[in-house]
Write an enzyme that holds these catalytic residues in place. Structure first.
Site, PDB file in Angstrom:
ATOM      1  N   ARG A  80       0.827  -1.208   0.000  1.00 13.97           N
ATOM      2  CA  ARG A  80       0.000   0.000   0.000  1.00 13.97           C
ATOM      3  C   ARG A  80       0.869   1.269   0.000  1.00 13.97           C
ATOM      4  O   ARG A  80       0.942   1.983  -1.003  1.00 13.97           O
ATOM      5  CB  ARG A  80      -0.942  -0.007   1.230  1.00 13.97           C
ATOM      6  CG  ARG A  80      -2.130   0.950   1.106  1.00 13.97           C
ATOM      7  CD  ARG A  80      -1.846   2.394   1.503  1.00 13.97           C
ATOM      8  NE  ARG A  80      -1.376   2.518   2.889  1.00 13.97           N
ATOM      9  CZ  ARG A  80      -0.870   3.641   3.379  1.00 13.97           C
ATOM     10  NH1 ARG A  80      -0.766   4.726   2.617  1.00 13.97           N
ATOM     11  NH2 ARG A  80      -0.425   3.680   4.622  1.00 13.97           N
ATOM     12  N   ASP A  81       1.580   1.517   1.056  1.00 12.84           N
ATOM     13  CA  ASP A  81       2.341   2.757   1.180  1.00 12.84           C
ATOM     14  C   ASP A  81       3.495   2.788   0.183  1.00 12.84           C
ATOM     15  O   ASP A  81       3.869   3.860  -0.318  1.00 12.84           O
ATOM     16  CB  ASP A  81       2.871   2.864   2.617  1.00 12.84           C
ATOM     17  CG  ASP A  81       3.410   4.238   2.971  1.00 12.84           C
ATOM     18  OD1 ASP A  81       3.170   5.190   2.209  1.00 12.84           O
ATOM     19  OD2 ASP A  81       4.078   4.363   4.004  1.00 12.84           O
ATOM     20  N   HIS A 111       6.520   4.493  12.563  1.00  9.91           N
ATOM     21  CA  HIS A 111       6.532   4.447  11.095  1.00  9.91           C
ATOM     22  C   HIS A 111       7.560   5.479  10.622  1.00  9.91           C
ATOM     23  O   HIS A 111       7.257   6.662  10.519  1.00  9.91           O
ATOM     24  CB  HIS A 111       5.118   4.789  10.598  1.00  9.91           C
ATOM     25  CG  HIS A 111       4.951   4.734   9.111  1.00  9.91           C
ATOM     26  ND1 HIS A 111       4.214   3.759   8.483  1.00  9.91           N
ATOM     27  CD2 HIS A 111       5.408   5.534   8.122  1.00  9.91           C
ATOM     28  CE1 HIS A 111       4.223   3.958   7.175  1.00  9.91           C
ATOM     29  NE2 HIS A 111       4.939   5.038   6.928  1.00  9.91           N
ATOM     30  N   HIS A 145      10.599   7.065   8.105  1.00  7.76           N
ATOM     31  CA  HIS A 145      11.122   7.162   6.737  1.00  7.76           C
ATOM     32  C   HIS A 145      12.610   7.429   6.795  1.00  7.76           C
ATOM     33  O   HIS A 145      13.113   8.057   7.728  1.00  7.76           O
ATOM     34  CB  HIS A 145      10.393   8.275   5.969  1.00  7.76           C
ATOM     35  CG  HIS A 145       9.054   7.843   5.450  1.00  7.76           C
ATOM     36  ND1 HIS A 145       8.671   8.023   4.147  1.00  7.76           N
ATOM     37  CD2 HIS A 145       8.030   7.221   6.055  1.00  7.76           C
ATOM     38  CE1 HIS A 145       7.445   7.545   3.977  1.00  7.76           C
ATOM     39  NE2 HIS A 145       7.028   7.056   5.123  1.00  7.76           N
ATOM     40  N   CYS A 165      10.237   9.245  -2.461  1.00  9.48           N
ATOM     41  CA  CYS A 165      10.255  10.577  -1.880  1.00  9.48           C
ATOM     42  C   CYS A 165      10.933  11.468  -2.900  1.00  9.48           C
ATOM     43  O   CYS A 165      12.073  11.229  -3.255  1.00  9.48           O
ATOM     44  CB  CYS A 165      11.025  10.579  -0.565  1.00  9.48           C
ATOM     45  SG  CYS A 165      11.290  12.256   0.069  1.00  9.48           S
ATOM     46  N   ASN A 194      10.380   4.648   2.747  1.00  8.52           N
ATOM     47  CA  ASN A 194      10.110   3.995   4.011  1.00  8.52           C
ATOM     48  C   ASN A 194      11.329   3.209   4.481  1.00  8.52           C
ATOM     49  O   ASN A 194      12.158   2.768   3.683  1.00  8.52           O
ATOM     50  CB  ASN A 194       8.959   2.999   3.827  1.00  8.52           C
ATOM     51  CG  ASN A 194       7.622   3.683   3.684  1.00  8.52           C
ATOM     52  OD1 ASN A 194       7.051   4.144   4.656  1.00  8.52           O
ATOM     53  ND2 ASN A 194       7.118   3.764   2.460  1.00  8.52           N
TER      54      ASN A 194
END
Lengths: 325, 325
Positions: free
Chosen positions: A39-40, A232, A234, A265, A274
């Site tokens: 998903r992310d 979470h 990054h 990013c 991530n």
């Protein structure tokens, strides 16, 4: 004397390609990895990935031992075209037993779709800052909590567990550093609505370990239980794993990560998104912390997906374990 | 709702491009960075860098606030052609005041050259494992210590400080995991010879934080003072900064790093070498630990050098601060 030993060193392969196990005092014995790659990670890919490839990705992740895999998102298809195939993808995962497959749900319409699909876990996506709430959700923080309230309430009535994402918990590209008290306020709001897990997101990757500890301490003082918290991070500034260590030292036992470091990013061409699940698993395994994940199988999955995406994985562990990649 | 906030977020530039300062308890208030880019970083570059570029690199690093910059190596020129210009480079650095410029010295012949150049700090390069000692130094660990003994003794007689590198302190590509006791034995040997600083190298980047703590604890128990220890991590598996955090928590105050992450590793195409000084400075600054380094100036230096080398810096912080790089 060459001082360039690596040029002649054998590649790390086979059973040797694992860190030495040396536990450190005060860390949890087990960590649950919340895998966000499908998903992310994928939502940041421009080229749409075929549904069958996504299904195989999730199956491979499950085969590598991941037990929580965020599968897709039920936002309006035109907003995230990459994940517009949720209704076709989710049924392809029905044979996975013992694996939680949460799905991102933005609002009540998304919840309707989730219920129709038989989803058992959802996530809502909130913001710790007004600037990001305005830009991402087109409403204030309070208005976004009001939007989530009926989603969480109805989900719980259906027996569906709800995770709450809190983005921009450490820094915000418009507002700069984010005070811990502001995050605590929104976190309490989401927790009060009935979210059973809160994922504290360092969306732009600026956090450092002291800030992580301070926020976790503030959340504890405000009555949000540690067992409800996930982190979470990054890797935009290379801080994700150090921040994870700080969170583990504080007692956090749920960590979000993305297989192969998937998740772009634009500040830093494809290389920093991530936290890579493989880099996380390398550290946890070295620390003797159980995850249930087979590192070689996971890294092979990321190499396979990188081939489908047409570019190498940004995960350092994936590259180190696959020097020909 | 896009869930891809970064696509519309402003770039982090100007004063905002620094982490929020949130100290963590129990960490040192100041860390000395031992910059290894000009020696350990450049020696892995295939294309020979012009001497004038190297001199400008060191000057720029000093201008960015680094106070210990390992400048070059006095090995036999045919062994490391990249650093064969030491006799031309070192005099170009004579105008740098308040900056230590250690030079790697392999043996007595190298020490003669160092003395002739007026070098005030040298480093010898030892191994914690027999396999690497054989391959890199063409002798056993004990034989290498015997080779270093007159170097250290003569250097001290000349008032020259000696750092001892200990490579393969955590894992060895031929031997696998390296027991802490073995490292302690060689460390005591080097310390006993008169090295005033020992740099513990994770040459292949496999260490994890528990292993770091265990080794530091073992060294302390064996009587090697904490103030004599430096850590030297590689980011091959993405673990360098987490390991650095563990070392800081143990009380280590000297950390080796390489500007821009310079320093190759053939396991992982150019992307994973030494810990990038910028990634380290980001964390230390966030933790409120003084280094004296100007992060923007340092990152600009790495961007400049990357331009000369013809490829982007592998440092995540450098990339994040320079999105056009």
């Amino acid at each position: 004397m060459t001082e360039t030993p690596e040029e002649r060193a054998p590649a790390a392969t086979g059973p040797a390609a694992l860190p030495m196990r040396v536990p450190a005092p005060g860390l949890p014995s087990r960590v649950r990895i919340h895998e966000v790659g499908p998903r992310d990670g994928l939502q940041n890919e421009r080229a749409v990935v075929p549904t069958e490839v996504k299904a195989e990705f999730v199956h491979r992740l499950a085969a590598a031992g991941l037990t929580t895999i965020e599968a897709t998102s039920l936002v309006r298809p035109e907003w995230v075209p990459q994940l517009a195939d949720a209704e076709r993808l989710y049924p392809l995962l029905g044979d996975l037993t013992g694996v939680e497959l949460p799905v991102l749900v933005p609002n009540e319409r998304g919840l309707d779709r989730a219920i129709a699909l038989g989803v058992r876990r959802i996530a809502v996506f909130g913001s710790a800052t007004e600037s990001f709430a305005r830009r991402n959700l087109n409403r204030s923080v309070d208005e976004s909590l009001a939007m989530f309230a009926p989603v969480v309430e109805r989900a719980r009535a259906e027996g569906i567990a709800v995770r709450g994402y809190l983005s921009m918990c450490f820094g915000d590209p418009w507002e700069g550093p984010v005070p811990a008290g502001q995050v605590v306020s929104v976190a309490r709001g989401l927790y009060g609505l009935g979210c059973t897990e809160l994922s504290l997101g360092d969306t732009i990757g600026v956090a450092t370990p002291g800030q992580v500890r301070a926020l976790l301490t503030a959340l504890g003082a405000a009555g949000v239980p540690l067992s409800a918290l996930a982190v979470h991070f990054h890797d935009t500034y290379g801080q994700a794993l150090a921040n994870t260590l700080a969170a583990l030292e504080h007692g956090v036992t749920t960590v979000d990560a993305s297989a192969g470091g998937l998740g772009g990013c634009p500040y830093a061409r494809s290389a920093t998104g991530n936290l890579a699940t493989e880099d996380l698993v390398w550290m946890l395994r070295g620390l003797g912390i159980e995850t249930g994940v087979d590192l070689a199988g996971l890294a092979a999955t990321s190499v396979w997906l990188a081939g489908r995406l047409g570019r190498p994985s940004p995960s350092r562990t994936v590259r180190a374990l696959n020097p020909e990649d």
